[in-house]
Write an enzyme that holds these catalytic residues in place. Structure first.
Site, mmCIF file in Angstrom:
data_model
loop_
_atom_site.group_PDB
_atom_site.id
_atom_site.type_symbol
_atom_site.label_atom_id
_atom_site.label_comp_id
_atom_site.label_asym_id
_atom_site.label_seq_id
_atom_site.Cartn_x
_atom_site.Cartn_y
_atom_site.Cartn_z
ATOM 1 N N LYS A 107 16.718 19.065 -40.258
ATOM 2 C CA LYS A 107 15.438 19.261 -39.558
ATOM 3 C C LYS A 107 15.034 20.735 -39.472
ATOM 4 C CE LYS A 107 14.728 14.876 -38.465
ATOM 5 N NZ LYS A 107 13.559 14.131 -38.926
ATOM 6 N N GLU A 129 7.421 16.073 -31.397
ATOM 7 C CA GLU A 129 7.908 14.767 -30.956
ATOM 8 C C GLU A 129 9.372 14.688 -31.345
ATOM 9 O OE1 GLU A 129 6.586 15.244 -33.876
ATOM 10 O OE2 GLU A 129 8.049 14.248 -35.167
ATOM 11 N N SER A 395 22.541 14.052 -44.182
ATOM 12 C CA SER A 395 21.433 14.761 -43.533
ATOM 13 C C SER A 395 21.795 15.380 -42.186
ATOM 14 C CB SER A 395 20.252 13.808 -43.370
ATOM 15 O OG SER A 395 20.661 12.642 -42.676
HETATM 16 C C1 LIG Z 1 20.390 13.486 -39.299
HETATM 17 C C2 LIG Z 1 19.067 12.816 -39.538
HETATM 18 N N1 LIG Z 1 18.850 12.235 -40.726
HETATM 19 C C3 LIG Z 1 17.691 11.610 -40.994
HETATM 20 C C4 LIG Z 1 16.675 11.526 -40.051
HETATM 21 C C5 LIG Z 1 15.439 10.774 -40.401
HETATM 22 O O1 LIG Z 1 14.315 11.587 -40.576
HETATM 23 P P1 LIG Z 1 13.714 11.880 -42.005
HETATM 24 O O2 LIG Z 1 13.533 10.580 -42.693
HETATM 25 O O3 LIG Z 1 12.448 12.583 -41.752
HETATM 26 O O4 LIG Z 1 14.677 12.742 -42.752
HETATM 27 C C6 LIG Z 1 16.851 12.128 -38.793
HETATM 28 C C7 LIG Z 1 15.814 12.057 -37.749
HETATM 29 O O5 LIG Z 1 15.996 12.355 -36.607
HETATM 30 C C8 LIG Z 1 18.080 12.793 -38.540
HETATM 31 O O6 LIG Z 1 18.320 13.368 -37.360
#
Ligand SMILES: Cc1ncc(COP(=O)(O)O)c(C=O)c1O
Lengths: 413, 271
Positions: A107, A129, A395
């Site tokens: 993020k 948000e 992620s």
């Molecule tokens: C670690 C992590 N991966 C994925 C996401 C999903 O968001 P996005 O699809 O925008 O990557 C989030 C959202 O809070 C997250 O914290």
């Protein structure tokens, strides 16, 4: 479907001038916000063309976020899957370590970029948000870094579910505003952030946390997150001397996934899987807007949404708060329709199993969001030849999720 | 002249602004809505805005948001809204009716379907909060070919450069959103409203209606001195919220006070 849609020469040239990815995307906002998002688009174009902007962004990613993060060969996960796979099967699995970034997820890549834009626009207040609190923490962090006033809108239910992150945001100097309207989760926090923004457009910048919302947000969030895919390209050439065969990423709104995929969209030999949260299963409560939704308009863009026959938005469900959203970024809707990316649903239970397996096998506790992508890799790798290569986007890290997981497993803490 | 133009012309002839009142369809229930609409007309409303409830009303403050949730919670479907509209048209053949709401419920079955339903139900115009001129193709062409007005919004952030784009394809009247914000919250300074309306009048022949934050007969009267129409929403919706099924007489009394204030204006001007 595919042959009725005319495709551009490069799949990386979207959106068009009006912010559309095929029939998706666009700018569906109240008139009060229109002048502001047109202005943001202009500022973003100028920033993109300004070497000083890129230089500062790169500097902060390196010195503050800790990039580049590693591309790690998950040898024990690879071997464990090969053991149960048919002879000669079991692709080699790499993990892109976004969880090692400052604040523990991808993020922050986007927040740094948008905070730089806010400063260029002369805005001293930022809002965001948040669902799980990851984007809220990342926004509060950059607000502290840039000396900006910060308000985070968070569904009252999520404030309850994610206490550690609420306290983190407060420590970082942000005000956390619990949202009680509607279902009191992520989509409602986005509604209230929009309500606050429309009332404070003159001095406030809205840092949207995913690749969704009105144009130019899906484009600029994607561009800021594309550092993920660019690094993978370089690192994979170094490690293997070639591109990977498959990329896998979890999809909430879709920012980490599009950041990983976009630099590879024209590399036709690279397959891609976006993993949607199937919650209790597609026949029960879930958050898989491509598998279980239809095209509609919400939060400034046309995209796939969970909705009923009257166009009322239905509630999403996922054990992962970051995937618990009834929509998806518009570029994913387009990539789904043209068939460039496959989207695959993974349930709460499957994600929980992979959460535990990765922790035990590799010593890496993944975010529940990321655990969905691990689960998909565990299903796909054994069907691929052993000389194939998969990269999974890790992620985020899972520290934030240990209470949720303990609860789901019936463990008293 | 169509119903809407006729009504604005009649108000103008009486030297007063048109009173435009908003309630949410199906709030508190589908069954209770006709009596509330009749109360608006009996109280002296000139034009009715009927809100189409949506789960995610991003441009609305707590009052109208709660009305949306009450309505959906009691089971309101899109089919009920068109039935309410058609019914209203039969009882009140001369009172213009405008549907106001969000894009997704309007467009979920396609814009042609929506425009056809509007036409069949005797709806005169549509206000769609989240389809700006840039996305006109989603809704505008279908409404225009069905002869339904597309009422556009101009806000404090709509500058002179942008205004022509807003006016292009606007019809029925121009809705001036007097505050940069959501419904039912702040109230604009009268001097700002006066200035904005003057600018809009210089740019278009469409009647100019002013809304957002108008809650009292006094405010309505002050705005009515300069604008062609005054929109009151949240204050009426609050009455429905607190009186529920029994709201009609309270609504009628309040609307009569608003209407009285606008009519007193005309006597002042005449005197
Ligand atoms: C670690 C992590 N991966 C994925 C996401 C999903 O968001 P996005 O699809 O925008 O990557 C989030 C959202 O809070 C997250 O914290």
């Amino acid at each position: 479907m595919t042959d009725t849609i005319s495709l551009p020469n490069s799949l990386r040239s979207q959106p068009d001038a009006s912010g559309h990815f095929g029939q998706f995307g666009g700018r569906y906002v109240a008139e009060t916000l229109m002048p502001l998002i047109l202005d943001l688009e202009k500022v973003y174009r100028a920033a993109k063309a300004d070497p000083a902007f890129e230089e500062e962004y790169d500097y902060l990613l390196k010195q503050y976020v800790g990039r580049p993060n590693p591309l790690y060969h998950a040898a024990r996960l690879t071997e464990a899957l090969r053991k149960d796979a048919p002879a000669g099967k079991g692709a080699k699995i790499y993990l892109k370590r976004e969880e090692l970034n400052h604040t523990g997820a991808h993020k922050i890549n986007n927040c740094i970029g948008q905070a730089l834009l806010a400063r260029r626009m002369g805005k001293k207040k930022v809002i965001a948000e948040t669902g799980a609190g990851q984007h809220g923490v990342a926004t509060a962090t950059v607000a502290a870094l840039f000396g900006m006033e910060c308000k985070i809108f968070m569904g009252a239910k999520d404030v309850e579910r994610q206490k550690p992150n609420v306290f983190r945001m407060k420590l970082l100097g942000a005000e956390v505003i619990p949202v009680t309207s509607g279902s009191a989760t992520l989509k409602d926090s986005m509604n209230d952030a929009l309500r606050h923004w429309v009332s404070n457009v003159h001095d406030t910048f809205y840092i949207i946390g995913t690749a969704a919302g009105p144009h130019p947000y899906p484009e600029l969030v994607r561009d800021f997150q594309s550092i993920i895919g660019k690094e993978i390209k370089t690192q994979m050439m170094e490690a293997e001397g070639r591109l990977p065969d498959m990329l896998i990423a979890p999809v909430g709104g879709g920012s980490n996934a599009i950041g990983m995929f976009h630099p590879f969209l024209d590399d036709t030999d690279v397959a891609m899987i976006g993993v949607e949260a199937a919650g209790e299963g597609l026949t029960g409560k879930h958050a898989a807007s491509l598998a279980g939704g239809a095209s509609g308009i919400l939060h400034g863009n046309r995209t796939y949404l969970l909705q009923d026959e009257d166009g009322q938005i239905t509630e999403a469900h996922s054990i992962s708060a970051g995937l618990d959203y009834p929509g998806i970024g518009p570029e994913h809707s387009w990539l789904h329709e043209i068939g460039r990316v496959q989207y695959m649903p993974v349930t709460d239970d499957e994600a929980l199993a992979s959460f535990q397996r990765l922790s035990a096998l590799e010593g890496i506790i993944p975010a529940l969001e990321s655990a969905h992508a691990i689960a998909a890799a565990e299903q796909v790798a054994p069907t691929m030849d052993a000389d194939k290569i998969i990269v999974v986007n890790l992620s985020g890290r899972g520290d934030k999720d240990i209470f949720t997981v303990a609860d789901a497993l019936g463990v008293e803490m | 002249m169509d119903r809407m133009a006729t009504r604005f012309a009649a108000c103008k002839a009486q030297g007063r602004a048109a009173l435009i009142t908003f309630v949410t369809a199906g709030d508190p229930t589908v069954a209770a809505t006709p009596a509330i609409l009749d109360a608006l007309v009996a109280g002296g409303a000139d034009i009715i805005e009927l809100g189409m409830p949506f789960t995610d009303p991003m441009a609305d403050g707590p009052a109208i948001e709660l009305a949306n949730l009450r309505s959906l919670g009691s089971g309101t479907k899109t089919a009920h809204i068109f039935a309410i509209a058609a019914d209203f048209r039969a009882r009140h053949p001369d009172t213009p009716l405008v549907l106001m709401g969000y894009a997704n419920p309007m467009l979920v079955r396609g814009s042609d379907w929506f425009a056809d339903q509007c036409k069949a139900a005797g709806v005169d115009g549509v206000i769609c909060v989240d389809v700006p001129p840039e996305e006109d193709a989603e809704l505008g062409p279908a409404l225009r070919s069905a002869g339904i007005h597309l009422v556009r919004l101009a806000t404090p952030t709509t500058d002179a450069k942008r205004l022509p784009a807003v006016l292009e394809g606007a019809s029925g009247f121009l809705y001036h959103v007097s505050v940069a914000g959501i419904t039912g919250k702040q109230q604009a300074a009268q001097a700002n409203i006066d200035m904005a309306v003057q600018k809009l009048k210089a740019a278009t022949d469409l009647p100019i209606a002013v809304g957002f934050g108008v809650r009292t007969p006094e405010q309505a009267a002050a705005i009515g001195r300069i604008a062609d129409g005054v929109v009151v929403g949240s204050a009426i919706v609050d009455l429905v919220g607190s009186h529920g099924d029994a709201a009609a007489p309270f609504v009628q009394q309040f609307v009569a006070a608003l209407s009285g204030a606008l009519t007193a204006n005309s006597r002042e001007t005449a005197a």
